[in-house]
Design a protein around this motif. Sequence first.
Motif, mmCIF file in Angstrom:
data_model
loop_
_atom_site.group_PDB
_atom_site.id
_atom_site.type_symbol
_atom_site.label_atom_id
_atom_site.label_comp_id
_atom_site.label_asym_id
_atom_site.label_seq_id
_atom_site.Cartn_x
_atom_site.Cartn_y
_atom_site.Cartn_z
ATOM 1 N N UNK A 1 -13.324 7.808 -7.785
ATOM 2 C CA UNK A 1 -13.531 8.071 -6.363
ATOM 3 C C UNK A 1 -12.156 8.292 -5.727
ATOM 4 N N UNK A 2 -11.889 9.516 -5.301
ATOM 5 C CA UNK A 2 -10.584 9.846 -4.748
ATOM 6 C C UNK A 2 -10.253 9.055 -3.501
ATOM 7 N N UNK A 3 -11.224 8.853 -2.623
ATOM 8 C CA UNK A 3 -10.974 8.104 -1.389
ATOM 9 C C UNK A 3 -10.654 6.642 -1.707
ATOM 10 N N UNK B 1 -7.124 6.439 -3.015
ATOM 11 C CA UNK B 1 -6.138 6.551 -1.947
ATOM 12 C C UNK B 1 -5.998 5.233 -1.195
ATOM 13 N N UNK B 2 -7.139 4.565 -0.932
ATOM 14 C CA UNK B 2 -7.089 3.272 -0.243
ATOM 15 C C UNK B 2 -6.401 2.222 -1.111
ATOM 16 N N UNK C 1 1.104 0.270 -1.087
ATOM 17 C CA UNK C 1 2.043 -0.186 -2.109
ATOM 18 C C UNK C 1 3.186 0.812 -2.231
ATOM 19 N N UNK C 2 4.398 0.311 -2.135
ATOM 20 C CA UNK C 2 5.576 1.180 -2.220
ATOM 21 C C UNK C 2 5.729 1.733 -3.630
ATOM 22 N N UNK D 1 2.808 -6.235 -2.463
ATOM 23 C CA UNK D 1 1.668 -5.842 -1.630
ATOM 24 C C UNK D 1 0.432 -5.899 -2.473
ATOM 25 N N UNK D 2 -0.439 -6.820 -2.210
ATOM 26 C CA UNK D 2 -1.622 -7.032 -3.053
ATOM 27 C C UNK D 2 -2.842 -6.486 -2.357
ATOM 28 N N UNK D 3 -3.456 -5.458 -3.001
ATOM 29 C CA UNK D 3 -4.636 -4.851 -2.398
ATOM 30 C C UNK D 3 -5.889 -5.538 -2.804
#
Length: 327
Positions: free
Chosen positions: A39-41, A44-45, A50-51, A325-327
């Motif tokens: 899923x491209x979206x 992206x999210x 994240x750097x 940065x933890x998603x």
Amino acid sequence: MATSKTKKPAPAARPAEVPIVSSTTITLDALAKELGPADGAFAERTFAGIAEEDLVAEGTRIDSQSLIDDVPYFVASARRILGSLSEKQRGKLRMPAALLPLLVAEAARLQAMKRSHDASAVEAAGARVALEAQARSAMRDGIGERDLCYDGLRNALGARRMARVDAIVGRADSPENLAKGLEALAAFIEETRKNDPVQDAQLLEDYGVGADCAATLQATARKVRETASVQIAAGRRVTQRALDLQDGRVALLIEKVLRAFRAARRVDGTILVPELNRAAWMFEARSGSTGKKAPPGGEKPAPGGGGTPGDAPPVQEETTPILGADG
């Protein structure tokens, strides 16, 4: 008198063994077909906060091939565990359905990038060898031409007039020094011809060290310099930085899957955790797991991973996320 024969009891049937699925029977291509495109979206999210430098830093810590080798088995193990969970257990596993397809897609991209990178490295190495051979050949030709010219000048001008030649001919310990010596000899020939256009000029021609020789010396000097200065063009399709960046993307997704399963297992010890092999050290060092850390390149764990159902690990929080940065 007939004797009765007692039949020996048939040996007890062994329980069917659970087939061990090796990493060679599961491929990224096969998983991609089963799971479908990422899923491209969602992708992206996932990477938005994240750097890039953080991902590159993580990627430099592990070899790409370790991730490529581990992901198919890891994802298959995660899917097998998911398939064994009850609806209530699934509710404890807070992991989006899009995460595994994205992990497979990123790992497949890493695999393609590594193949391109490795192929480019081989091509560059081959080109470098060829250029080095050309440079050595040019040096040999230059030294040979210099020596022929030197002896020709000695025959033409005599030993007494060679002191200046000896002073300018120089050394051949580097391409640049050899080129300078060739150019100095060419200049000496031209100067000698001009100073005595009758006697010396004719003697030089007689012994093959006249105008044509001077031109050859100049051309040879240019060739020595050119072959020594040619560099391999930086035309790799995939740079090492790009490869490290992709390693970091894959590692981040693996960490997210592990975190979801470990969190679920802390509240329900019957939920297993998918295991890694060669890349396990990178993630166990950051987790609260108390299990023995498998060395890189160790044996492939049995399918299902995570130990025996019912053996709940001590409740511990993870100490350090894989990235700041933890998603």
